[in-house]
Design an enzyme around this catalytic site. Structure first.
Site, PDB file in Angstrom:
ATOM      1  N   GLU A 113      39.803  40.297  34.439  1.00  0.00           N
ATOM      2  CA  GLU A 113      39.045  40.736  33.268  1.00  0.00           C
ATOM      3  C   GLU A 113      39.388  42.156  32.835  1.00  0.00           C
ATOM      4  OE1 GLU A 113      34.846  39.901  33.557  1.00  0.00           O
ATOM      5  OE2 GLU A 113      35.190  37.750  33.479  1.00  0.00           O
ATOM      6  N   GLU A 160      36.734  31.465  36.573  1.00  0.00           N
ATOM      7  CA  GLU A 160      35.280  31.677  36.583  1.00  0.00           C
ATOM      8  C   GLU A 160      34.668  30.831  35.480  1.00  0.00           C
ATOM      9  OE1 GLU A 160      33.676  35.677  36.528  1.00  0.00           O
ATOM     10  OE2 GLU A 160      35.312  36.434  37.775  1.00  0.00           O
TER      11      GLU A 160
END
Length: 468
Positions: free
Chosen positions: A166, A368
């Protein structure tokens, strides 16, 4: 498009689950581990757990892996704490930290679980942060050295590598995550971003040099953005935000070039980074083997408010207010929300798969996806039907994406076991396994499989055929 018959999940599909080191391991200063920015910044609110104990996975690793095997996991995506391997980020190697991840990886392999290793998940060594962190070009060399140590130590055991988790969230909402200091100017953030891109590229090149049979890729958070209406200005705002939030990072990672719309945005706000001679050659030479991505929900935006007063909300990665002259974040009336205000959009998952595949044509790996909720332990059980419903709805959309022609390597939802949430501490639980602790009271840290644990076990054993 609706199909009469769906393609099945491919043989060898990586049904797994995910964690990160700083959120699950605990043992924050044990066996020579150095402090990270997460330890140093202390960004948690009063009454919310810090990251010192977490789920104490460090001291329960064999027990936890045995539970993962009981659930039937085919893969486990986890991160390696930089400061466990090199406590100050660029100095001596800490053998105790190296040995811990050998134990973890060996245990996974012994149970038939494929390790998927994230090299960097938010936890920059505090010693490097004190020298300027990612704004300091020297951190690029430190990360490349760290990557080479990991490849040398674990390369014979690990096939799948993720570079940086991320990266886009660290730039867009770094204050909320705890990875950047409050008030950091955007010019500094985007200079740091450029250095992270260089570091990632050098890690990819090193991986291909040292481990020719391995596969490596980036792991951004991707939230496909919808326009609020068919007003062309809303459509334009959505396209702008997709470029700024999503494609800016993946165009650089995959194509070796910066997205033109996002680059013009950086010039407009005075945040375009300094790019030295040869930098773009490095980016272009590094070719990822796949794209890993984290998905929780889509986003919806409209054209900027007429008064131009909206600013970016940095309190949460999924709750964005807007940015002056660019877009205004709005609620999607067609989507329900979790108890924590995050919208739920399973069909947006399929839309995101299709957009990524059409744009980059690389295999996709979900690293995720999950539901944070106020789980309750009652008589040794957690009845989390709401999580089962969420995961079932998203897995259905993966099968539809596969039927659309998208190549999907695996699904590793967040999270394998309860851990400390980035934003809401222990109360916001994601795991298939309940960890008995409170925000400040560690209780006994006992592990209890939830109803979703047994449901997911059945999904895996049927290779996605049985979702009931």
């Amino acid at each position: 498009m609706k199909y009469r018959e769906l393609d099945t999940f491919p043989e060898g599909f990586l049904w797994g689950a995910s964690t990160s080191a700083y959120q699950v391991e605990g043992a924050w200063d044990t066996d020579g581990k150095g402090p990270s920015v997460i330890d140093a910044n202390g960004h948690t609110a009063p009454g919310i757990s810090d990251f010192r104990v977490c789920s104490d996975h460090y001291h329960h690793v064999e027990e936890d892996v045995a539970l993962f095997a009981q659930m039937g996991l085919k893969s486990y995506r986890f991160s390696i704490a930089w400061t466990r391997i090199i406590p100050d980020g660029d100095g001596l190697v800490n053998q105790a930290g190296v040995d811990f991840y050998h134990r973890l990886i060996d245990s996974l392999i012994a149970h038939g679980i494929e390790p998927i290793v994230t090299m960097y998940h938010f936890d920059l060594p505090a010693a490097l942060d004190a020298k300027g962190g990612w704004e300091n070009r020297g951190t690029v060399a430190a990360f490349e050295r760290f990557a080479r140590i990991l490849f040398s130590e674990y390369g014979s055991k690990v096939t799948y590598w993720l570079t940086i988790n991320e990266q886009n969230m660290m730039i867009l909402v770094g204050e909320a995550i705890g990875t950047v200091k409050k008030g950091s100017p955007k010019s500094a953030l985007y200079q740091a971003n450029h250095h992270m891109m260089l570091a990632q590229a050098k890690a990819i090149l090193a991986c291909h040099e040292m481990l020719p049979s391995a596969k490596i890729g980036p792991a951004p958070n991707i939230a496909l953005t919808y326009p609020e209406t068919c007003d062309p200005e809303d459509v334009l705002a959505a396209d702008d935000f997709n470029s700024i939030r999503n494609w800016f990072y993946l165009d650089a990672s995959v194509r070796g070039m910066y997205n033109s719309v996002a680059w013009r945005y950086l010039r407009e706000i005075g945040a375009a980074p300094n790019v030295e001679a040869g930098d773009m050659d490095v980016l272009k030479s590094a070719k990822p083997d796949f794209i890993a991505f984290n998905y929780y929900a889509s986003m919806t935006v409209s054209k900027p408010a007429p008064e131009g007063a909206a600013t970016t909300d940095s309190s949460d990665q999924q709750l964005v207010a807007g940015e002056e002259n660019v877009f205004l974040g709005v609620k999607n009336p067609h989507l329900p929300s979790t108890d924590f205000g995050w919208e739920m959009d399973p069909i947006g998952f399929r839309n995101t798969f299709r957009a990524l595949w059409d744009r980059y044509h690389l295999p996709l790996l979900v690293t995720e996806n999950g539901l944070g909720a106020f789980d309750k332990l009652e008589d040794g059980a957690v009845h989390d039907q709401y999580r089962i419903n969420y995961l079932r709805d998203h897995i259905k959309q993966i099968q539809l994406a596969i039927t659309d022609g998208v190549e999907v390597l695996g699904y590793n939802p967040w999270s394998a076991i309860d851990l400390v949430s980035t934003h809401q501490g222990v109360a916001k639980r994601y795991g298939f396994i309940f960890v008995n602790r409170g925000e400040e009271d560690m209780l006994d840290l006992a592990r209890y499989p939830k109803d979703s644990f047994y449901w997911y076990k059945k999904v895996i054993s049927s290779n996605g055929d049985d979702l009931n």
